[in-house]
Design an enzyme around this catalytic site. Structure first.
Site, short mmCIF file in Angstrom:
data_model
loop_
_atom_site.label_atom_id
_atom_site.label_comp_id
_atom_site.label_asym_id
_atom_site.label_seq_id
_atom_site.Cartn_x
_atom_site.Cartn_y
_atom_site.Cartn_z
N THR A 18 92.54 79.42 66.39
CA THR A 18 91.75 78.78 65.33
C THR A 18 92.42 77.46 64.96
O THR A 18 93.47 77.44 64.35
CB THR A 18 91.67 79.67 64.08
OG1 THR A 18 93.00 80.01 63.65
CG2 THR A 18 90.92 80.95 64.37
N SER A 262 101.10 74.85 55.20
CA SER A 262 99.89 75.50 55.71
C SER A 262 99.28 74.67 56.82
O SER A 262 99.67 73.52 57.06
CB SER A 262 98.86 75.68 54.57
OG SER A 262 98.27 74.44 54.25
N LYS A 263 98.29 75.25 57.48
CA LYS A 263 97.59 74.54 58.56
C LYS A 263 96.96 73.25 58.06
O LYS A 263 96.76 72.31 58.81
CB LYS A 263 96.50 75.43 59.15
CG LYS A 263 96.98 76.38 60.25
CD LYS A 263 95.78 77.03 60.90
CE LYS A 263 96.21 77.87 62.11
NZ LYS A 263 95.05 78.43 62.81
N ARG A 264 96.61 73.21 56.77
CA ARG A 264 95.91 72.05 56.23
C ARG A 264 96.85 70.89 55.93
O ARG A 264 96.41 69.77 55.71
CB ARG A 264 95.14 72.46 54.97
CG ARG A 264 93.96 73.37 55.26
CD ARG A 264 93.28 73.84 53.99
NE ARG A 264 94.14 74.73 53.22
CZ ARG A 264 94.28 76.03 53.48
NH1 ARG A 264 93.64 76.57 54.51
NH2 ARG A 264 95.05 76.79 52.74
N ASP A 265 98.16 71.14 55.89
CA ASP A 265 99.11 70.05 55.65
C ASP A 265 99.19 69.15 56.87
O ASP A 265 99.42 69.64 57.98
CB ASP A 265 100.50 70.63 55.34
CG ASP A 265 100.54 71.35 54.00
OD1 ASP A 265 99.88 70.87 53.07
OD2 ASP A 265 101.21 72.39 53.90
#
Length: 494
Positions: A18, A262-265
């Protein structure tokens, strides 16, 4: 080292495809890979792709590419095969359905007909009463009549695993002994109402069938461990599992503001580091320091040194902060450790179209080979090579106006004229001779070398900082150097 049961070490790395791989995922892969290699064990690479809404084939290919780029090999898994194939969960659905049915038949699991609204209502009531708000076991012991009534309503049940009414204790390889009380680990879902298996089932079932001996994973999964240990016990009773693996939960990787990365960083994306030109060796060296160290006084080491020394019991359980500047500094050290030939080859992607700002025909391999040893000592990441050497391959230097304003003070035109005269008469086979020429020009105007070379550097390279000046002039050549000094004089005159 063997497992507690005496079996050879078998660990797994099991990401979900993902989005782009992130550095926390890489750190987990690194520790598993190093642990397997240290103990001459087996690394199983497994793809957990049961979430059809989020998983993608593109992300799957990125995972494989990332593992190759990092230098991780695996003993079982995609493209390698193995005795427990297939290694993609999406291809193992029949296995999970069979295990779920066997758990139901043996009474280790049951069907739960509670609606989401009913669950939410009972949880709110439990919170208001100061009680644990997890699942309350409403459907644990339904009578045949209650089941019939629910099914007559058309309710589609999920399957829940029946947790034991006793504490679950295990010895975490990183954190020591941990105990969970039964009231804090309620029965949990393992199969959705549509029949799709959940992570809580597929992950332990695959670990059991693939005979995984050690599970090294992130701290965020710690709370699921007592559930999985209870499930392993049930799987062992059913003859599906041989043993329960040992667990080690790796510390969080923290980002800005001491929040979990997190992945969003933006700074978490592995692709970002590849695009900027981090070396796999440098990035892995830094990531290994997020919770572990080779020794108290050695931050720079190779992957072979890590493998020789790695023990998961030496991992620090405290959160580790990702420091980009330290990561860059360690990468710079690894760039300097490369032999020059390797360095020049690794820079190639940034020196060619479409990345490079110069035309392909303007790139001069001989000049690149000559300047490379000087550039190697200056870079933190490989992508910086473009700005460092563009003055060699562009028709004119990229002029930084701030650098121009800083370097071209009153009297710079006179200095440049003298420098041009001295350089014209210098021995261009020697960088030292070029240095002496600029030094002499400075002395003629009452300036030390540092002040004298600044206008020359900006005239020739467009910037106040860069590679060693006199070696740069030598590689650029006399004709182009003098032409650029002339252009600077014309600009000053204008």
């Amino acid at each position: 080292m063997a497992s507690a049961s005496g079996s050879p070490v078998r660990v797994r790395f099991c990401p979900s495809p993902t989005g782009n791989p992130h550095v926390g995922l890489v750190r987990t892969a690194l520790f598993n890979w190093a642990f397997a290699r240290h103990h001459q064990g087996t690394l199983v690479f497994r793809i957990e792709d049961t979430d059809a809404a989020r998983d993608s084939e593109e992300s799957y290919e990125q995972l494989l590419d990332a593992m190759r780029w990092l230098g991780f090999d695996w003993d079982e898994g995609p493209e390698v095969g193995g005795p427990h194939a297939p290694y993609r969960q999406s291809q193992r659905m029949d296995i999970y359905a069979d295990v779920a049915a066997r758990l139901l038949d043996a009474g280790h699991a049951y069907r739960c007909y509670c609606s989401q609204e009913e669950l939410d209502s009972r949880r709110e009531a439990a919170r208001a009463a100061g009680k644990p708000s997890g699942y309350d076991g409403h459907c644990r012991d339904l009578s045949a009549g209650q089941v019939q009534a629910y099914e007559a309503e058309g309710r589609a049940p999920i399957v829940r695993f029946r947790m034991p009414d006793e504490p679950v204790t295990f010895d975490d390889l990183v954190r020591g002994e941990i105990t969970y009380l039964p009231e804090n680990v309620p029965d949990y879902g393992i199969v959705r109402a549509n029949g799709a298996p959940l992570y809580t089932l597929v992950n332990p079932v695959d670990d059991a069938l693939m005979e995984i001996t050690h599970v090294l994973r992130g701290e965020d999964l710690l709370s699921s461990t007592p559930r999985q240990i209870a499930l392993y016990k049930a799987l062992t009773e059913l003859g599906i599992a041989k043993t329960t693996p040992e667990f080690g939960h790796l510390p969080y990787v923290m980002g800005e503001g001491n929040k979990k990365l997190s992945k969003r960083d933006p700074q978490s994306s592995l692709n970002l580091y590849r695009e900027r030109g981090f070396l796999p060796e440098g990035l892995l060296n830094y990531l290994s320091l997020l919770g572990w160290s080779l020794s108290a006084d050695q931050d720079i080491f190779g992957i072979d040194e890590m493998v020789a020394a790695f023990d998961v019991k030496d991992v620090n359980p405290n959160p580790a902060r990702f420091d980009l500047k330290k990561c860059e500094a360690i990468n710079a050290d690894h760039i300097r450790l490369l032999d020059v030939k390797d360095f020049t080859e690794r820079c190639a992607p940034w020196l060619k179209a479409p990345v490079a700002p110069w035309a392909p025909e303007d790139f001069d391999e001989d000049k690149w080979q000559a300047i490379a040893p000087h550039a190697q000592t200056r870079l933190k990441v490989l992508s910086e090579i473009t700005d460092n050497v563009d003055f060699l391959f562009l028709p004119e230097p990229v002029l930084d106006e701030a650098s121009w304003a800083k370097a071209m003070k009153e009297g710079s035109d006179a200095l440049l004229r003298t420098a041009r005269e001295k350089l014209d008469a210098a021995d261009w086979s020697s960088a030292e001779s070029l240095k002496d020429a600029v030094l002499a020009a400075g002395e003629a105007h009452g300036l030390k070398l540092g002040k004298a070379q600044a206008p020359v550097r900006v005239a020739v390279t467009g910037r106040t900082v860069g590679l060693p000046l006199f070696e740069s002039l030598q590689v650029l050549g006399k004709e182009k150097t003098l032409a650029r000094v002339d252009a600077a004089l014309a600009k000053l005159a204008a």
